[in-house]
Design an enzyme around this catalytic site. Sequence first.
Site, PDB file in Angstrom:
ATOM      1  N   ASN A 277     -38.364 -12.169 -37.716  1.00  0.00           N
ATOM      2  CA  ASN A 277     -37.071 -12.519 -38.313  1.00  0.00           C
ATOM      3  C   ASN A 277     -36.892 -13.962 -38.773  1.00  0.00           C
ATOM      4  O   ASN A 277     -35.979 -14.242 -39.542  1.00  0.00           O
ATOM      5  CB  ASN A 277     -35.951 -12.199 -37.336  1.00  0.00           C
ATOM      6  CG  ASN A 277     -35.880 -10.730 -37.007  1.00  0.00           C
ATOM      7  OD1 ASN A 277     -35.746  -9.897 -37.886  1.00  0.00           O
ATOM      8  ND2 ASN A 277     -35.988 -10.409 -35.725  1.00  0.00           N
ATOM      9  N   TYR A 278     -37.710 -14.878 -38.285  1.00  0.00           N
ATOM     10  CA  TYR A 278     -37.414 -16.279 -38.553  1.00  0.00           C
ATOM     11  C   TYR A 278     -38.520 -17.059 -39.248  1.00  0.00           C
ATOM     12  O   TYR A 278     -38.269 -18.135 -39.775  1.00  0.00           O
ATOM     13  CB  TYR A 278     -37.058 -16.996 -37.246  1.00  0.00           C
ATOM     14  CG  TYR A 278     -35.714 -16.573 -36.725  1.00  0.00           C
ATOM     15  CD1 TYR A 278     -34.560 -17.022 -37.355  1.00  0.00           C
ATOM     16  CD2 TYR A 278     -35.584 -15.738 -35.632  1.00  0.00           C
ATOM     17  CE1 TYR A 278     -33.311 -16.636 -36.901  1.00  0.00           C
ATOM     18  CE2 TYR A 278     -34.343 -15.346 -35.171  1.00  0.00           C
ATOM     19  CZ  TYR A 278     -33.209 -15.800 -35.802  1.00  0.00           C
ATOM     20  OH  TYR A 278     -31.982 -15.418 -35.363  1.00  0.00           O
ATOM     21  N   LEU A 279     -39.737 -16.576 -39.190  1.00  0.00           N
ATOM     22  CA  LEU A 279     -40.835 -17.369 -39.729  1.00  0.00           C
ATOM     23  C   LEU A 279     -41.206 -16.891 -41.121  1.00  0.00           C
ATOM     24  O   LEU A 279     -41.608 -15.741 -41.304  1.00  0.00           O
ATOM     25  CB  LEU A 279     -42.036 -17.271 -38.793  1.00  0.00           C
ATOM     26  CG  LEU A 279     -41.728 -17.762 -37.371  1.00  0.00           C
ATOM     27  CD1 LEU A 279     -42.919 -17.549 -36.465  1.00  0.00           C
ATOM     28  CD2 LEU A 279     -41.305 -19.219 -37.387  1.00  0.00           C
TER      29      LEU A 279
END
Length: 564
Positions: free
Chosen positions: A521-523
């Site tokens: 979800n974030y990288l």
Amino acid sequence: MRWRWWEEEKYEDGIKWKFLEHKGPVFAPPYIPLPKDIKFYYDGKTLSLSPQTEEVASFFAKMLDHEYTTKDIFRNNFFIDWRKMTLEERMVITDLAKCDFTEMFTYYKGKMEEKKNRTKEEKLKLKEENEKLVQEFGFCIMDHHREKIGNFKIEPPDLFRGRGDHPKQGMLKKRILPEDVIINCSKDSKIPEPPSGHKWKEVRHDNTVTWLASWTENIKGSVKYIMLGANSKLKGEKDWEKYEIARKLKNHVEKIRRTYRENFKSKEMKVRQRAVALYFIDKLALRAGNEKEEGETADTVGCCSLRVEHIKLYPELDGQKYVVEFDFLGKDSIRYYNKVPVEKKVFKNLQLFMENKQEGDDLFDRLNTPLLNKHLQLLMEGLTAKVFRTYNASITLQQQLAELTDSDDSIPGRILSYNRANRAVAVLCNHQRAPPKTFEQSMSNLKAKIDARKEQISLTKKELKEAKKEVKENESEKLKKVVESKKKAILRAEEQLMKLEVQATDREENKQIALGTSKINYLDPRISVAWCKKWNVGLEKIYNKTQRDKFAWAVDMTDTDFVF
DNA sequence: TCCAGGACTTGTTCCTATAGCG
DNA sequence: CGCTATAGGAACAAGTCCTGGA
């Protein structure tokens, strides 16, 4: 050749698709009543239950070995909903403590056991049947392309398992029927057939949304959706946009940081609170912290909803000045605990915000998430609180990779570096996990393996020495071969040892850290793809099949020189 | 302007298939 | 070749943020 949707033109504003056809959702299988010989006992006496009552009882019975069934809230909520039974039953069943579900529990345990012990043939048959179901219902046609649906099955009835101290845990999550379901598809598509004897609640043709079907769930009254899988164009495009906004923040972040530092001194309390909150969101990657309806959910908070009780101020602690100690339950009731030294102005402001307040009062009483996001929108188009989490996560990965990757390292060594960089992000985002139950055991197993390998190496080395000696005395071809093979064996064993040691380090460091969430979800996947290309590491060492699928766009568009 | 409902992302948990072991 | 720890994936809960209507 893969369908390169990211090279296609996008639709006009708000239009998500032009054509959508699907078969509708799959409903939960009907309840199968218990065999006659499986009894329920009330107050020590057998009591036969109506099918509906029995079904709800079975949800509870199946969970008897779960901690939930020991919790008062869960038991009470279950009992209240269960007692919406027939009048006769309700007259008798008045005390949950007098209910004996153990026969039912044992029966279902046995069923589970049976399931586990199925023969290969049975398993294969089941697998094939499931595959058929997926082929029929698990895909849709969206704009000429067959796309995978993320969740085509409707959630079966069960007792609601809220996380943390959820006030509604144990309530009955009702069975969903076609009459509850709204179908969304295009007018000119083949409209899905409801199961025979049933009707859809509604069929609509709204191409400004991405869902294929929806229903309203009875616990919170919120809408649930059937949507496309993560590897679809729709989701991929959104993901790409998300990272592009985060990259844009990179160009604005210095100015934004100057601005909020400036605002620490503002005459307006509202502005100061906003500045300090933003400082936390930026520095600590806290979530925005929307307001929640009291009594409807577990008591959890994010940045804007922090209360006085959640922080402690230490003018000095362990040789550091201006330390803030955070201790609160965040999303999913996961504890956030952190001691952070902050700037003096932040510290002084916090003292000010806490003046004359009680433990339960809002720390930022003049601030909420809409207010904060409105401000952020002014600083940069598309900027919201959550973008900081994405930005800081991705930029941290990039920095850590640059710092940790060593060109002298072997491939396993490089992968360790990647995981360490990933870990730094997971720590930042507070993605914890409970150490696996078997952690200590499997760790010592691994250590034993390492020792065994070391032993083996030293033994083989000894043998090699012997063999060399013998060669000197007697130059036979056979002996020379033995020497060579010993040498090779040592090399091989040493490589294996190194791998094991890296694995042990990785596992130890990963004991309480969950990497998955940040990875998914974030990288920005382009950072990882570029890194893999640059350092000659197979992408499959970093991403599994699902992840590679989801990030296919990044794989195809990214060069070695990509910079986030 | 406020708020509730709606849409979509993020996150953990639980079950199962499978890799890797002896 | 069977066993078991683990990774993978399904399931679904819990967030974020936006919109439209009063």
